[in-house]
Design a protein around this motif. Sequence first.
Motif, short mmCIF file in Angstrom:
data_model
loop_
_atom_site.label_atom_id
_atom_site.label_comp_id
_atom_site.label_asym_id
_atom_site.label_seq_id
_atom_site.Cartn_x
_atom_site.Cartn_y
_atom_site.Cartn_z
N ALA A 55 0.70 -1.07 0.06
CA ALA A 55 0.29 0.13 0.41
C ALA A 55 0.78 1.27 0.39
CB ALA A 55 -1.12 0.26 0.66
N VAL A 56 2.11 1.51 0.96
CA VAL A 56 2.96 2.11 0.51
C VAL A 56 3.70 2.73 -0.95
CG1 VAL A 56 4.75 3.49 2.30
CG2 VAL A 56 2.78 2.17 3.12
N ARG A 57 3.96 1.95 -1.03
CA ARG A 57 4.81 1.55 -1.91
C ARG A 57 3.98 1.68 -3.14
NH1 ARG A 57 5.98 -1.58 -6.40
NH2 ARG A 57 5.09 -3.76 -4.85
N GLN A 58 2.68 2.24 -3.70
CA GLN A 58 2.17 2.10 -4.47
C GLN A 58 1.36 3.95 -4.38
OE1 GLN A 58 -1.68 -0.14 -4.49
NE2 GLN A 58 -0.07 -2.16 -5.70
N PHE A 59 1.60 4.22 -2.67
CA PHE A 59 1.48 5.74 -3.04
C PHE A 59 2.30 6.52 -3.31
CE2 PHE A 59 1.57 9.36 0.05
CZ PHE A 59 0.23 9.25 -0.33
N LEU A 60 3.37 6.18 -2.88
CA LEU A 60 4.06 6.81 -3.11
C LEU A 60 5.24 6.59 -4.58
CD1 LEU A 60 7.11 5.89 -0.06
CD2 LEU A 60 5.76 7.96 0.36
N LYS A 61 4.36 5.94 -5.11
CA LYS A 61 5.14 5.33 -6.46
C LYS A 61 6.55 5.20 -6.98
CE LYS A 61 1.28 8.70 -8.12
NZ LYS A 61 0.62 9.94 -8.11
N LEU A 62 6.71 4.10 -5.95
CA LEU A 62 8.04 3.79 -5.88
C LEU A 62 7.66 2.15 -6.71
CD1 LEU A 62 9.24 4.48 -2.52
CD2 LEU A 62 9.66 5.87 -5.56
N SER A 63 9.31 2.22 -7.34
CA SER A 63 9.04 0.26 -7.86
C SER A 63 9.61 -0.35 -6.94
CB SER A 63 10.41 0.12 -8.64
OG SER A 63 11.72 0.33 -8.50
N GLU A 64 9.52 -2.17 -6.68
CA GLU A 64 9.34 -2.65 -5.45
C GLU A 64 11.18 -2.20 -5.37
OE1 GLU A 64 9.06 -6.90 -3.91
OE2 GLU A 64 8.48 -6.14 -5.71
N ALA A 65 12.18 -2.27 -6.46
CA ALA A 65 13.78 -2.32 -5.39
C ALA A 65 13.65 -0.85 -4.34
CB ALA A 65 14.55 -2.38 -6.93
N ASP A 66 13.21 0.12 -5.59
CA ASP A 66 13.25 1.20 -4.93
C ASP A 66 12.87 1.44 -3.28
OD1 ASP A 66 14.75 2.58 -6.75
OD2 ASP A 66 12.92 3.12 -8.05
N TYR A 67 11.93 1.25 -2.71
CA TYR A 67 11.14 0.88 -2.00
C TYR A 67 12.38 0.73 -0.52
CZ TYR A 67 7.41 0.62 1.89
OH TYR A 67 7.12 1.07 2.84
N TYR A 68 12.02 -0.82 -1.40
CA TYR A 68 13.37 -2.03 -0.20
C TYR A 68 14.46 -0.91 0.51
CZ TYR A 68 9.56 -4.97 0.09
OH TYR A 68 9.08 -5.50 1.05
N ALA A 69 15.05 -0.31 -1.77
CA ALA A 69 16.24 0.54 -1.53
C ALA A 69 16.02 1.67 -0.25
CB ALA A 69 16.79 0.73 -2.89
N LEU A 70 15.10 1.94 0.63
CA LEU A 70 14.81 3.20 0.59
C LEU A 70 14.62 3.04 2.12
CD1 LEU A 70 14.39 6.26 0.53
CD2 LEU A 70 12.38 5.82 0.63
N LEU A 71 14.59 1.97 2.66
CA LEU A 71 13.81 1.52 3.77
C LEU A 71 15.68 0.81 3.83
CD1 LEU A 71 10.55 -0.89 3.65
CD2 LEU A 71 10.95 2.05 4.49
N ILE A 72 16.14 -0.24 3.40
CA ILE A 72 17.70 0.08 3.90
C ILE A 72 18.51 1.33 3.71
CG2 ILE A 72 19.56 -1.12 3.28
CD1 ILE A 72 17.35 -2.84 1.13
N ALA A 73 18.17 2.23 3.32
CA ALA A 73 18.95 3.59 3.45
C ALA A 73 18.74 4.30 5.27
CB ALA A 73 18.98 3.85 2.33
N ILE A 74 17.10 4.10 5.75
CA ILE A 74 17.06 4.50 6.44
C ILE A 74 17.13 3.71 7.62
CG2 ILE A 74 15.26 5.48 7.64
CD1 ILE A 74 13.55 5.97 5.06
N ALA A 75 17.43 2.44 7.61
CA ALA A 75 17.68 1.83 8.81
C ALA A 75 19.16 1.93 9.26
CB ALA A 75 17.56 0.53 8.77
#
Length: 90
Positions: A55-75
Amino acid sequence: MARAVHLGAWFLLGCIASSFVAWLGALHPALFRVMWVVYIMSCASLGIALITDDAVRQFLKLSEADYYALLIAIASAIILGGLLSWLIGG
């Protein structure tokens, strides 16, 4: 190249913010609890972002790889910022 520099700057900003929170926690005993609240809320929001990824990935209009890369970068920014502040004696 400009996108890599831009994303690197955001990553460093996250490391600086995490280091600042850890430094404030080491500065005064009353702020130590606030530091842990900030870190616990950050971990909770990362956990919620992992659970609700579709749901969040579709709201932010990010691809799956970009979304998980963003989460890994934040962590990693949270971990590196706090760890570096602890290592330098804060």
